[in-house]
Write an enzyme that holds these catalytic residues in place. Structure first.
Site, PDB file in Angstrom:
ATOM      1  N   ARG A  11      -5.147   6.878  -5.825  1.00  0.00           N
ATOM      2  CA  ARG A  11      -5.622   8.383  -5.960  1.00  0.00           C
ATOM      3  C   ARG A  11      -5.440   9.128  -7.313  1.00  0.00           C
ATOM      4  O   ARG A  11      -6.099   9.770  -7.847  1.00  0.00           O
ATOM      5  CB  ARG A  11      -4.748   8.979  -4.840  1.00  0.00           C
ATOM      6  CG  ARG A  11      -4.593   8.587  -3.524  1.00  0.00           C
ATOM      7  CD  ARG A  11      -6.123   9.193  -2.977  1.00  0.00           C
ATOM      8  NE  ARG A  11      -6.252  10.469  -2.534  1.00  0.00           N
ATOM      9  CZ  ARG A  11      -7.183  11.358  -2.925  1.00  0.00           C
ATOM     10  NH1 ARG A  11      -8.192  10.996  -3.545  1.00  0.00           N
ATOM     11  NH2 ARG A  11      -6.848  12.567  -2.712  1.00  0.00           N
TER      12      ARG A  11
ATOM     13  N   SER B 105      -0.878   0.625  -5.418  1.00  0.00           N
ATOM     14  CA  SER B 105      -0.589   1.273  -4.397  1.00  0.00           C
ATOM     15  C   SER B 105      -1.470   2.601  -3.930  1.00  0.00           C
ATOM     16  O   SER B 105      -2.358   2.856  -5.008  1.00  0.00           O
ATOM     17  CB  SER B 105       0.935   1.864  -4.506  1.00  0.00           C
ATOM     18  OG  SER B 105       0.784   2.762  -5.670  1.00  0.00           O
ATOM     19  N   HIS B 106      -1.288   3.067  -3.007  1.00  0.00           N
ATOM     20  CA  HIS B 106      -2.308   4.280  -2.591  1.00  0.00           C
ATOM     21  C   HIS B 106      -2.089   5.297  -3.576  1.00  0.00           C
ATOM     22  O   HIS B 106      -3.123   6.125  -4.104  1.00  0.00           O
ATOM     23  CB  HIS B 106      -2.094   4.999  -1.292  1.00  0.00           C
ATOM     24  CG  HIS B 106      -2.121   4.147   0.026  1.00  0.00           C
ATOM     25  ND1 HIS B 106      -3.587   3.610  -0.070  1.00  0.00           N
ATOM     26  CD2 HIS B 106      -1.653   3.947   1.112  1.00  0.00           C
ATOM     27  CE1 HIS B 106      -3.825   3.020   1.062  1.00  0.00           C
ATOM     28  NE2 HIS B 106      -2.701   3.070   1.678  1.00  0.00           N
ATOM     29  N   MET B 107      -0.827   5.660  -4.147  1.00  0.00           N
ATOM     30  CA  MET B 107      -0.796   6.762  -5.021  1.00  0.00           C
ATOM     31  C   MET B 107      -1.387   6.368  -6.420  1.00  0.00           C
ATOM     32  O   MET B 107      -2.084   7.310  -7.399  1.00  0.00           O
ATOM     33  CB  MET B 107       0.738   7.113  -5.460  1.00  0.00           C
ATOM     34  CG  MET B 107       1.331   7.904  -4.154  1.00  0.00           C
ATOM     35  SD  MET B 107       0.796   9.500  -3.941  1.00  0.00           S
ATOM     36  CE  MET B 107       1.515  10.337  -5.124  1.00  0.00           C
TER      37      MET B 107
ATOM     38  N   THR C  78       0.809  -1.131  -0.168  1.00  0.00           N
ATOM     39  CA  THR C  78       0.048   0.044   0.009  1.00  0.00           C
ATOM     40  C   THR C  78       1.031   1.228   0.035  1.00  0.00           C
ATOM     41  O   THR C  78       0.526   2.137  -0.505  1.00  0.00           O
ATOM     42  CB  THR C  78      -1.016  -0.028   1.268  1.00  0.00           C
ATOM     43  OG1 THR C  78      -0.151  -0.353   2.388  1.00  0.00           O
ATOM     44  CG2 THR C  78      -1.961  -1.128   1.180  1.00  0.00           C
TER      45      THR C  78
END
Length: 775
Positions: free
Chosen positions: A737, A732-734, A146
């Site tokens: 987003r 992943s979070h990025m 993550t």
């Protein structure tokens, strides 16, 4: 079965307790983020979890919704000692600071003995394509996926209508996703999971579930089907058939071997770019050149196949094409089998087969490299046969007077005159396109392929001189720095670019475009401002001098004679220089004809009231056919009918997921990849200046970030044009987003590409075709 609605992170897990069958959920406690009666709260937590390490997690109403995940935006703290009141209080306060009073805090024991931890999506997060996407790390970390810090993660992609995978771990994760989809009546899920050891058993834990944010995204869920993939499997099996002039019991397909189409036209090119690449190189030209240079005759075999629009090189054919004609059939067959097995065992070499797998020319370290064949069933006699054949082929290429590349370089010099004649001729657009393409093949890409082979031989020689200790690595770089390549000339001219010499600059370089085969990518002379700024006083790299004294030249002379190379030391260095510079020159020259042909295709579209975006889906064969065929039906109607069909096919191209190296038919339904594969986010194209994350001015720029850490969320408020990370995966979070916000990004490009991006002034990211251009 009870149906659930999405709520907060904490309440989703709470509602699943006692219901979910395919995973465990850790005990949990939920408290209000206002932390009223903190002493009482701590007492209750200790009563329930005393002596255990805890994870204190945010559970905000502003995260994990269908409109906005805010992935990574709120704080979670792990390894909190529940027996330490002060540590517990501090952790609760830290997490609470990031939340509103109406939010909640989720408290759970830390999961111990983690063997696998990761994230899984139930569809493609950018376009709903029906694939399960699972990424996990086996380091024992509960956050490496993550936060994007894992450098050794595994990715598994599985078509959702295919039979479940044999791997029991992956199978259980997919069963868990399916169960959650049913419970929440929602088909776009994002889950975090972990396997942990409990005694001798490994158990699956669900750590989080939330809806993927899919608003304002194209829906490709119906553009790929089990029927299409089953037909592709059948085609893959049929292509295993071995023609009489092709050696090898099986074949593989790769997007990067040999003429590396994924790099040149992108992983998902539109039909015009794909068909142009086939027409001027991979259908016939490639085989003519190999035959001309003394390798096996494979004319009429197309090197590249299109699998639902994704370009794949037939690797067996490529391996055959690097075998000298003089090698006997038995030895040649053993070589092809050896090459295929080598690539299967080292799939990460798929983009380096000419350097690390095949023996395609003679060099000073060949003896040493051929020795490994002894361990693979080759006799000394066979190795000698291979060595002598490669020596013969190489001598024919490098000969100072009659070297094959000389004739090819001569052909290239004719291109400018041919180009001028065509452009000045009073002929139709279609006729000009036809002759530009025909002459581009005969006097451009065919000789380019030959000079490129000579350039490869030159680099092999140079590298082997370092391997055998004759040259130092610094001397090799020094020699390369003395070369006057087209790339170096362009770099110098860009450095000296002013308003006064702009016209002269464009006369020389105006035909170049980022994406040589892409009609939608403007030429330098069509969109100067997006490519260049006027520079003043910028320093250019100075040429170094390369010199070997007479003693070393004599040493090299003896070495060349001993090896049987028919070239003296002075001629040898002339060959290295001419071949390496010539490779770039030939490409530069043939791209003038190609670029003009592409511009004329756009003009042809204008003439028939067909937009450039639509012409990108046309097929060059159909356009060329108009030169010698007049149909009753109007060309416009024929073109539009084909464009519509190709546009429909392109939806499938965008939806399908295949591995970079296709080794077996099962890979078409599901595949694992552990090496670095960049993840392109959104379907957008962006061209902008490059900036480091540490720069003050980020607005409108493509920002380079080392890891896809959620701490970089602040960048989304800076109106950046896009971003690229060195590490991080699609889950992943990025990545999440960027997908939600519609910001073009490339996640996890790896050290090598990241370094190239860092050196570029401008970058163009084409997420649709999955390409990065360094401007």
């Amino acid at each position: 079965m009870k149906k659930l609605n999405f709520k907060t992170k904490a309440r989703n897990l709470e509602n699943l307790l006692g219901i979910i069958e395919n995973a465990k959920i850790l005990p949990l406690k939920i408290i209000q983020a206002d932390l009223k009666n903190q002493a009482e709260i701590v007492k209750e937590i200790q009563k329930e979890f005393f002596g255990k390490k805890l994870i204190i997690r945010s559970s905000s109403h502003a995260e994990d919704s269908k409109e906005n995940s805010n992935a990574g935006a709120f704080l979670s703290l792990g390894n909190i000692d529940s027996s330490n009141i002060l540590e517990l209080q501090n952790a609760l306060q830290e997490v609470a600071k990031t939340l509103q009073e109406c939010d909640e805090i989720l408290i759970q024991p830390m999961l111990e003995n983690i063997t696998k931890c990761g994230v899984a999506f139930s569809v493609d997060k950018d376009n709903f394509a029906p694939y399960f996407s699972i990424q996990y790390d086996e380091s024992g970390s509960n956050s490496a996926i993550t936060d994007g810090s894992s450098a050794q993660f595994m990715s598994y992609t599985h078509f959702r209508d295919a039979p479940l995978p044999q791997d029991l771990y992956l199978k259980q994760i997919i069963l868990l996703i399916l169960e959650l989809e049913n419970l929440f009546s929602h088909k776009a899920l994002d889950i975090e999971f972990a396997y942990a050891k409990n005694g001798n058993k490994e158990e699956l834990y669900l750590l989080q579930v939330r809806p993927l944010v899919m608003i304002n995204k194209k829906d490709f869920s119906n553009h790929i089907s089990l029927d299409i993939l089953t037909r592709l499997q059948r085609r893959f099996k049929k292509l295993q058939f071995c023609h009489s002039d092709v050696l090898g019991s099986k074949t593989l397909f790769g997007v990067m071997p040999d003429w590396n189409p994924a790099e040149i036209i992108g992983l998902r090119p539109k039909r015009l770019a794909l068909s142009l690449y086939k027409e001027i190189i991979t259908d016939n030209i490639w085989a003519y050149q190999r035959d001309n240079y003394g390798y096996r005759k494979l004319r009429s075999h197309p090197l590249m196949h299109s699998f639902c629009g994704i370009p794949y090189i037939d690797v067996r054919l490529s391996f055959n094409s690097f075998i000298p004609q003089s090698i006997q059939e038995k030895t040649a067959t053993k070589l092809v089998e050896f090459y295929i097995d080598s690539l299967i065992n080292q799939p990460y070499l798929h983009d380096k087969i000419e350097f690390d797998i095949v023996f395609s020319c003679y060099d000073f370290s060949l003896d040493m490299r051929l020795e490994k064949l002894l361990k693979h069933g080759f006799s000394q006699q066979e190795i000698t046969e291979i060595k002598h054949s490669l020596l013969e082929v190489t001598n024919n290429i490098i000969h100072p007077k009659d070297g094959l590349y000389h004739k090819d370089l001569q052909k290239v010099t004719l291109l400018e005159g041919i180009y001028q004649n065509i452009m000045q001729a009073n002929i139709s657009l279609i006729d000009k396109i036809y002759w530009l393409i025909e002459n581009c093949k005969r006097y451009g890409t065919l000789p380019f392929a030959g000079v490129a082979r000579a350039g490869f031989v030159a680099m092999q020689f140079l590298n082997s001189l370092v391997e055998n200790g004759f040259l130092q690595a610094e001397e090799r770089l020094c020699f390369l720095n003395t070369l006057n390549t087209k790339a170096k000339q362009l770099s110098q001219d860009v450095s000296n670019l002013t308003k006064h010499n702009k016209e002269e600059f464009l006369k020389k370089y105006g035909h170049l475009r980022a994406g040589t085969y892409n009609i939608l990518s403007p030429r330098y002379d069509e969109d100067f401002d997006s490519y260049f700024d006027f520079q003043t006083g910028q320093k250019t790299q100075q040429n170094e001098s390369f010199f070997l004294d007479s003693q070393r030249m004599q040493e090299l002379e003896k070495m060349l004679q001993k090896q049987g190379l028919k070239i003296n030391a002075q001629e040898f260095f002339i060959f290295l220089k001419t071949a390496i510079e010539g490779r770039e020159l030939a490409k530069f020259e043939f791209s003038k004809l190609l670029s003009r042909a592409i511009s004329l295709i756009a003009e042809l579209g204008d003439y028939y009231h067909i937009s450039k975006e639509e012409m990108a889906h046309s097929n060059i064969k159909t356009i060329l056919d108009l030169y010698a065929s007049l149909y009753a039906e109007e060309p416009r109607k024929r073109l539009l009918e084909e464009i519509m069909q190709n546009q429909k096919e392109y939806l499938c191209t965008q939806a399908i997921k295949l591995p970079p190296l296709l080794c077996k038919e099962e890979d078409i339904m599901g595949f694992t990849s552990s090496r670095i594969l960049p993840n392109f986010i959104t379907q957008k194209v962006v061209c902008a200046h490059v900036a480091s994350e540490k720069d003050d001015q980020l607005m409108g720029k493509i920002v380079l970030i080392y890891a896809a850490d959620p701490g970089y969320d602040y960048l989304f408020s800076k109106q950046i044009a896009g971003f690229i990370t060195c590490y991080g995966g699609a889950n992943s979070h990025m990545a999440i987003r960027a997908s939600e916000l519609g910001i073009p990004a490339v996640i996890g490009v790896g050290e090598e590409i990241f370094a190239k991006c860092s050196q570029a002034k401008n970058l163009r990211i084409d997420c649709e075709s999955e390409q990065i251009f360094y401007l």
